[in-house]
Design an enzyme around this catalytic site. Structure first.
Site, PDB file in Angstrom:
ATOM      1  N   TYR A 269      -9.938 -10.514   9.606  1.00 40.80           N
ATOM      2  CA  TYR A 269     -10.296 -11.205   8.368  1.00 40.80           C
ATOM      3  C   TYR A 269     -10.503 -12.697   8.614  1.00 40.80           C
ATOM      4  O   TYR A 269     -11.267 -13.357   7.910  1.00 40.80           O
ATOM      5  CB  TYR A 269      -9.209 -11.005   7.308  1.00 40.80           C
ATOM      6  CG  TYR A 269      -9.076  -9.578   6.835  1.00 40.80           C
ATOM      7  CD1 TYR A 269     -10.174  -8.871   6.410  1.00 40.80           C
ATOM      8  CD2 TYR A 269      -7.840  -8.950   6.825  1.00 40.80           C
ATOM      9  CE1 TYR A 269     -10.057  -7.560   5.985  1.00 40.80           C
ATOM     10  CE2 TYR A 269      -7.702  -7.645   6.398  1.00 40.80           C
ATOM     11  CZ  TYR A 269      -8.821  -6.950   5.979  1.00 40.80           C
ATOM     12  OH  TYR A 269      -8.697  -5.654   5.561  1.00 40.80           O
TER      13      TYR A 269
ATOM     14  N   HIS B 196      -0.973   0.248   5.693  1.00 34.44           N
ATOM     15  CA  HIS B 196      -1.585   1.243   6.585  1.00 34.44           C
ATOM     16  C   HIS B 196      -0.685   2.446   6.871  1.00 34.44           C
ATOM     17  O   HIS B 196      -0.328   2.710   8.032  1.00 34.44           O
ATOM     18  CB  HIS B 196      -2.006   0.590   7.893  1.00 34.44           C
ATOM     19  CG  HIS B 196      -3.126  -0.379   7.776  1.00 34.44           C
ATOM     20  ND1 HIS B 196      -3.846  -0.832   8.850  1.00 34.44           N
ATOM     21  CD2 HIS B 196      -3.658  -1.007   6.703  1.00 34.44           C
ATOM     22  CE1 HIS B 196      -4.764  -1.689   8.449  1.00 34.44           C
ATOM     23  NE2 HIS B 196      -4.664  -1.816   7.133  1.00 34.44           N
TER      24      HIS B 196
ATOM     25  N   GLU C 282     -15.510   3.601   9.328  1.00 36.70           N
ATOM     26  CA  GLU C 282     -16.082   4.627  10.195  1.00 36.70           C
ATOM     27  C   GLU C 282     -16.012   6.019   9.575  1.00 36.70           C
ATOM     28  O   GLU C 282     -14.993   6.403   8.998  1.00 36.70           O
ATOM     29  CB  GLU C 282     -15.321   4.699  11.524  1.00 36.70           C
ATOM     30  CG  GLU C 282     -15.395   3.459  12.371  1.00 36.70           C
ATOM     31  CD  GLU C 282     -14.685   3.620  13.696  1.00 36.70           C
ATOM     32  OE1 GLU C 282     -14.717   2.671  14.495  1.00 36.70           O
ATOM     33  OE2 GLU C 282     -14.095   4.715  13.955  1.00 36.70           O
TER      34      GLU C 282
ATOM     35  N   TYR D 223     -10.359   7.917  19.196  1.00 37.16           N
ATOM     36  CA  TYR D 223     -11.362   7.268  18.358  1.00 37.16           C
ATOM     37  C   TYR D 223     -11.351   5.741  18.469  1.00 37.16           C
ATOM     38  O   TYR D 223     -12.023   5.065  17.721  1.00 37.16           O
ATOM     39  CB  TYR D 223     -11.232   7.782  16.925  1.00 37.16           C
ATOM     40  CG  TYR D 223     -11.669   9.225  16.870  1.00 37.16           C
ATOM     41  CD1 TYR D 223     -12.989   9.563  16.623  1.00 37.16           C
ATOM     42  CD2 TYR D 223     -10.778  10.249  17.202  1.00 37.16           C
ATOM     43  CE1 TYR D 223     -13.409  10.881  16.656  1.00 37.16           C
ATOM     44  CE2 TYR D 223     -11.190  11.565  17.251  1.00 37.16           C
ATOM     45  CZ  TYR D 223     -12.513  11.884  16.983  1.00 37.16           C
ATOM     46  OH  TYR D 223     -12.940  13.194  17.051  1.00 37.16           O
TER      47      TYR D 223
ATOM     48  N   GLN E  57       0.810  -1.212   0.000  1.00 38.25           N
ATOM     49  CA  GLN E  57       0.000   0.000   0.000  1.00 38.25           C
ATOM     50  C   GLN E  57       0.850   1.272   0.000  1.00 38.25           C
ATOM     51  O   GLN E  57       0.307   2.366   0.155  1.00 38.25           O
ATOM     52  CB  GLN E  57      -0.932  -0.016   1.222  1.00 38.25           C
ATOM     53  CG  GLN E  57      -1.936  -1.150   1.161  1.00 38.25           C
ATOM     54  CD  GLN E  57      -2.673  -1.366   2.470  1.00 38.25           C
ATOM     55  OE1 GLN E  57      -2.556  -0.581   3.411  1.00 38.25           O
ATOM     56  NE2 GLN E  57      -3.445  -2.436   2.544  1.00 38.25           N
TER      57      GLN E  57
END
Length: 461
Positions: free
Chosen positions: A354, A238, A333, A343, A173
């Site tokens: 997963y 991430h 979210e 949060y 990513q």
């Protein structure tokens, strides 16, 4: 010392290593579900690793349920609220978790009345990631996988690659991510971008700025790295990476928690940048009203904590920051992201690993914010804008979010800081929507995430 329950320890160790955000191959349009087994570098948390304890699931009076006294779009008293069934989306992955308040998920479906015209401006981008508009309405477009930046005209003419950008770690990513034009561009010609920076011992998200030298062979000069996510970690997952400039010249940057366990357990640790939203000045210095400046152990750039992987961010008409955060299997979210708030990740959430293993004992806990809205199953959110244009009056102040796994453009109608209607647009494209921005002309501009990614314009027909 807290005693963790055995199911929670097992669930924590079963860490997912892939999101719907970047499956393999990157343009497959399907989620890559991992085995749920951490890799050799995942680490083993200690007793103080910040994992939820046995009492984490009992909500108190400060459990962070959003209020109803302000709004992205307050509407008018005569405006009827949508009613009826939600957008079809299949059964939830975690049905045992009830929403904290009515309308927190699966609100009534709505439908745009204006016929849409979708025009392809340009194609041939390899996994494009972001769009930013220059003053003359040409666009900067990043390619994640190649680390390339292009200038594209409204007619689709693409410049040669902008030279002078630093190398990127494009595995997984990572790569070249967001791009923004500086608020003082007219005088400084400064542009800003986020990227996965290769480092000794791993990598990390960095924010750089440089002067854009326009012309037949565009380049950047005087490159300056103004922020580095710390600590350095070996992970291809991430990183976050969205940027938002505020009217007073501050810069928000969203940061992921790197997915692997060693990073995940730092999402609520103020000594780490992982799983945070940060706020800096355009030169990388720290604003003196940041919420953690009085804590000598905290990273001073931190604005909010407890995030998983935020790839969507936008300001509303009150200049408040809204973000949309990727959940694991379930639990994407929408958050109104405020200074100094927690949060909740990984203590609370509405999803699971997963593998199907449980992550959270409860979706609520004292002192931790509830999402304004969540999806289970996920949409895999990416780029985001809050519409302020005049081309689509019915869209005024609605949120638009790119859906990767959902292969759709998600529209949310918001009243008094609550989502009251949802629509999934452009499903006929059968494309992962990576980016959505509002152009100076009031049109929406999209990028599709594929090895032959496209730049699209959406206008009324």
């Amino acid at each position: 010392m807290r005693i963790l329950s055995m199911p929670l320890i097992v669930a924590t160790l079963l860490v997912g290593c892939r999101d719907d955000s970047d499956p393999t191959p990157p343009d497959s349009g399907t989620s890559q579900q991992d085995s749920g087994v951490p890799g050799d570098d995942a680490g083993v948390p200690g007793t103080d690793a910040g994992l939820p304890g046995d009492d984490a699931g009992v909500p108190g009076t400060d459990a962070g349920v959003p209020g109803t006294d302000a709004g992205v779009d307050a509407g008018t008293p005569e405006d009827p609220l949508p009613s009826g069934p939600p957008v079809p989306q299949g059964p939830p992955n975690v049905p045992e978790f009830d929403p904290a308040f009515p309308g927190q998920t699966r609100v009534p479906a709505i439908q745009t009345k204006t016929p849409l015209d979708v025009v392809e401006i340009a194609s041939g981008f390899r996994n494009p990631w972001a769009i930013a508009f220059l003053p003359d309405q040409r666009m900067l477009v990043t390619e994640k996988a190649t680390g390339s930046l292009y200038i594209v005209t409204q007619q689709g003419a693409k410049s040669p690659k902008v030279s002078g950008l630093p190398a990127v770690d494009a595995r997984g990513q990572g790569g070249l991510l967001d791009v923004e034009v500086g608020p003082d561009y007219a005088t400084s010609q400064l542009i800003y971008w986020t990227y996965s920076e290769p480092r000794s011992g791993g990598n990390g998200l960095a924010v750089a700025r440089a002067r854009l030298v326009d012309g037949a062979l565009p380049r950047v000069e005087n490159v300056q790295v103004i922020f580095r996510m710390m600590p350095t970690l070996e992970s291809t997952l991430h990183s976050g990476g969205r940027m938002v400039f505020t009217p007073d010249g501050k810069l928000f940057v969203t940061l992921g928690e790197r997915s692997i366990l060693e990073g995940r357990v730092q999402a609520q640790d103020v000594k780490s940048h992982f799983g945070k939203v940060v706020r800096i000045n355009p030169d990388g210095t720290v604003p003196q009203d940041n919420p953690y400046l009085s804590n000598p152990e905290a990273k001073p750039e931190i604005w909010s904590i407890g995030h998983r992987n935020v790839l969507s961010a936008a300001l509303d008409s009150q200049n408040r920051l809204w973000t949309v955060e990727m959940g694991p299997k379930g639990g994407d979210e929408v958050n109104l992201t405020q200074a100094g708030k927690d949060y909740g990740w990984p203590t609370i959430g509405y999803g699971e690993e997963y593998s199907g293993a449980r992550i959270h004992q409860s979706p609520q806990a004292p002192g931790m914010e509830q999402p304004v809205y969540y999806w289970d199953p996920v949409i895999a959110p990416s780029g985001m804008t809050i519409y302020t244009g005049t081309l689509f009056p019915e869209w005024r102040n609605n949120m638009f979010i790119g859906g990767l796994a959902a292969q759709t453009l998600v529209r949310l109608m918001v009243r008094n800081d609550r989502v009251v209607g949802e629509e999934h647009l452009l499903k006929n494209l059968n494309a992962r929507i990576r980016e959505v921005v509002q152009g100076p002309d009031g049109a929406l501009y999209l990028l599709t995430d594929a090895t032959n990614g496209k730049l699209l314009r959406v206008t009324p027909r």
